[in-house]
Scaffold this motif. Structure first.
Motif, short mmCIF file in Angstrom:
data_model
loop_
_atom_site.label_atom_id
_atom_site.label_comp_id
_atom_site.label_asym_id
_atom_site.label_seq_id
_atom_site.Cartn_x
_atom_site.Cartn_y
_atom_site.Cartn_z
N GLU A 1 29.16 -13.99 -20.09
CA GLU A 1 28.61 -15.17 -19.44
C GLU A 1 28.89 -16.43 -20.24
O GLU A 1 29.29 -17.47 -19.69
N ILE A 2 28.66 -16.37 -21.58
CA ILE A 2 28.90 -17.55 -22.42
C ILE A 2 30.39 -17.84 -22.52
O ILE A 2 30.82 -19.00 -22.58
N GLN B 1 32.58 -17.65 -20.28
CA GLN B 1 33.07 -18.41 -19.13
C GLN B 1 32.99 -19.91 -19.37
O GLN B 1 33.82 -20.67 -18.88
N ASP B 2 31.95 -20.32 -20.14
CA ASP B 2 31.79 -21.75 -20.44
C ASP B 2 32.58 -22.17 -21.68
O ASP B 2 32.63 -23.36 -21.99
N MET B 3 33.17 -21.22 -22.38
CA MET B 3 33.89 -21.53 -23.63
C MET B 3 35.38 -21.20 -23.52
O MET B 3 36.01 -20.90 -24.54
N LYS B 4 35.92 -21.24 -22.30
CA LYS B 4 37.32 -20.85 -22.14
C LYS B 4 38.27 -21.78 -22.89
O LYS B 4 39.34 -21.36 -23.33
N SER B 5 37.88 -23.03 -23.03
CA SER B 5 38.76 -23.99 -23.70
C SER B 5 38.74 -23.86 -25.21
O SER B 5 39.55 -24.49 -25.90
N ARG B 6 37.84 -23.03 -25.74
CA ARG B 6 37.71 -22.92 -27.19
C ARG B 6 38.37 -21.64 -27.68
O ARG B 6 38.51 -20.65 -26.96
N LYS C 1 27.61 -22.83 -30.63
CA LYS C 1 27.42 -24.28 -30.82
C LYS C 1 27.77 -24.72 -32.23
O LYS C 1 28.46 -25.73 -32.41
N SER D 1 24.42 -18.32 -28.30
CA SER D 1 24.66 -19.74 -27.96
C SER D 1 24.62 -20.60 -29.21
O SER D 1 25.45 -21.53 -29.36
N ARG E 1 31.58 -25.08 -33.42
CA ARG E 1 32.41 -25.95 -32.59
C ARG E 1 33.57 -26.57 -33.37
O ARG E 1 34.65 -26.78 -32.81
#
Length: 411
Positions: free
Chosen positions: A264-265, A267-272, A304, A300, A307
């Motif tokens: 799930e996480i 999916q929001d971090m594909k660019s990283r 974070k 999370s 980053r």
């Protein structure tokens, strides 16, 4: 009936003897002790004369021996020696031929020696028995003191337990009041906060052309602060709900749960560029939804605070799961910003942050939520880290076989 009548009499006699026994043993004055020896022999001599007057023969020996025994028992060794000497002298003077003379004939000499020997034996046995009784009495007194001390300690423990129970009840009531207060205040703050945000956005849209850059920056600051306050209220509401929510314990596959959260996480971090490493995790016992919130908060946070890393490394695993038979200890490790260990006690406090909001967003509720959930499951949570060298967070959970006992002892 005769036995019943004699019983109290014998008990009374024994009590009186015990009383006078203790009273005499309190005598420490040498004059009284040696005077007791003289008086005992004098009384025995009078009794012997009285018995001889009434035609009782050969009674002087046992009567004087009794006097020696009493003297040894109640006055000690020194007075008993005096009693032996006085008894021997009285026996030789009043009862051994020739009478009224300290001279002892050859025929009465063995009889006199038997008397002296018998007197010494009686005195020695009385002295030994006195020493044994003194030792037993001292042991009894020590035992009574120990029993009294133990009773006193038990009374103190019971008193402390009552006070502890009372304070625990007061603390539980205070916690419920605080949770209700936080819940009510959070709800009451929502309406004015919505008005603040709504009217600030209206002002920003309708008067943007009339405001200079500085005034527009003021409005943006108001909106950002209001939204941050909204996030704090939401997190505070979620935190208070945890304390009131009912746990539904089941067997939870931690490995499956962690992979679900990472997916799930992710999916929001594909660019990283994140290197995930998930080790073998066992099955534990607990509320699946709450444990998922624990994993979400920790993962999370790891995402974070990594980053700025290229690549970011996040590892989730178990510490000696095969060796520890009582609990499961899971860790979440990252190579992110880390923290200073001197502030480790602030990590799990509500609204406690070790980084500036400009560096990393957040409200400071996440780790407090983690700690509260883990404590409700009877486990522990801790953190380790170093500045710019990453951080590792550990939480322990009981295995299924002893989960009920651990939860019962949880704060």
């Amino acid at each position: 009936m005769t036995e019943l009548a004699e019983g109290p009499t014998h008990v009374g006699v024994r009590r009186n003897l015990a009383y006078w026994n203790q009273e005499f043993q309190r005598i420490h004055s040498p004059i009284l002790r040696y005077g007791f020896a003289v008086v005992s022999v004098a009384i025995a001599l009078g009794v012997a004369f009285a018995l001889q007057y009434y035609q009782f023969r050969d009674v002087e020996l046992p009567v004087l021996t009794v006097a020696i025994a009493f003297t040894t028992w109640y006055a000690g060794a020194g007075p008993s020696v005096l009693a032996v000497l006085l008894s021997s002298a009285c026996f030789a003077y009043f009862f051994a031929e020739p009478i009224y003379s300290f001279y002892i004939s050859r025929r009465d000499l063995p009889y006199f020696f038997v008397f002296v020997a018998w007197s010494v034996i009686v005195a020695s046995f009385s002295a030994v028995r006195r020493r044994i009784e003194d030792s037993l009495r001292q042991a009894r007194d020590n035992l009574q003191v120990e029993v009294e001390q133990r009773r006193h300690r038990e009374d103190e423990i019971r008193k402390l337990n009552r006070e502890l129970g009372k304070r625990a009840a007061e603390l539980e009531a205070s916690n419920k009041e605080l949770e209700s207060f936080a819940y009510s205040v959070s709800h009451d703050l929502r309406a004015p906060l919505r008005h603040m945000v709504g009217y600030s956005e209206l002002l920003q849209r309708q008067a943007s052309s009339l405001l200079d850059e500085k005034s527009q920056r003021f409005i943006r600051t108001i909106l950002d602060s209001a939204k941050r306050m909204g996030n704090l209220i939401d997190d505070l509401l979620a935190f208070s709900r945890i304390g009131r929510a009912e746990t539904r314990e089941t067997e939870v596959d931690l490995e499956q749960l962690v992979k679900e959260v990472v997916a799930e996480i992710g999916q929001d971090m594909k660019s990283r560029d994140i290197a995930w490493k998930i080790g073998a995790l066992p099955v534990c016992y607990g509320d699946r939804s709450m444990l998922k919130l624990v994993v979400v908060n920790l993962v999370s946070n790891a995402a974070k605070f990594t980053r700025m890393r290229r690549p970011a490394e996040i590892e989730i695993g178990c510490v000696d799961c095969n060796k520890n038979k009582e609990e499961v200890e899971v860790f979440v490790r990252d190579n992110g910003a880390g923290f200073d260990m001197q502030y480790v006690n602030k990590l799990f406090g509500v609204f406690q942050r070790l980084h500036l909001p400009e560096q990393f967003e957040g409200t400071g509720i996440g780790l407090a939520t983690v700690q509260r959930i883990i404590h409700r499951h009877g486990g522990k949570v801790r953190g380790e880290g170093a500045v710019d060298q990453g951080a590792t967070f550990y939480f322990s959970l009981p295995k299924a076989q002893d989960a009920a006992e651990r939860r019962a002892n949880a704060p």
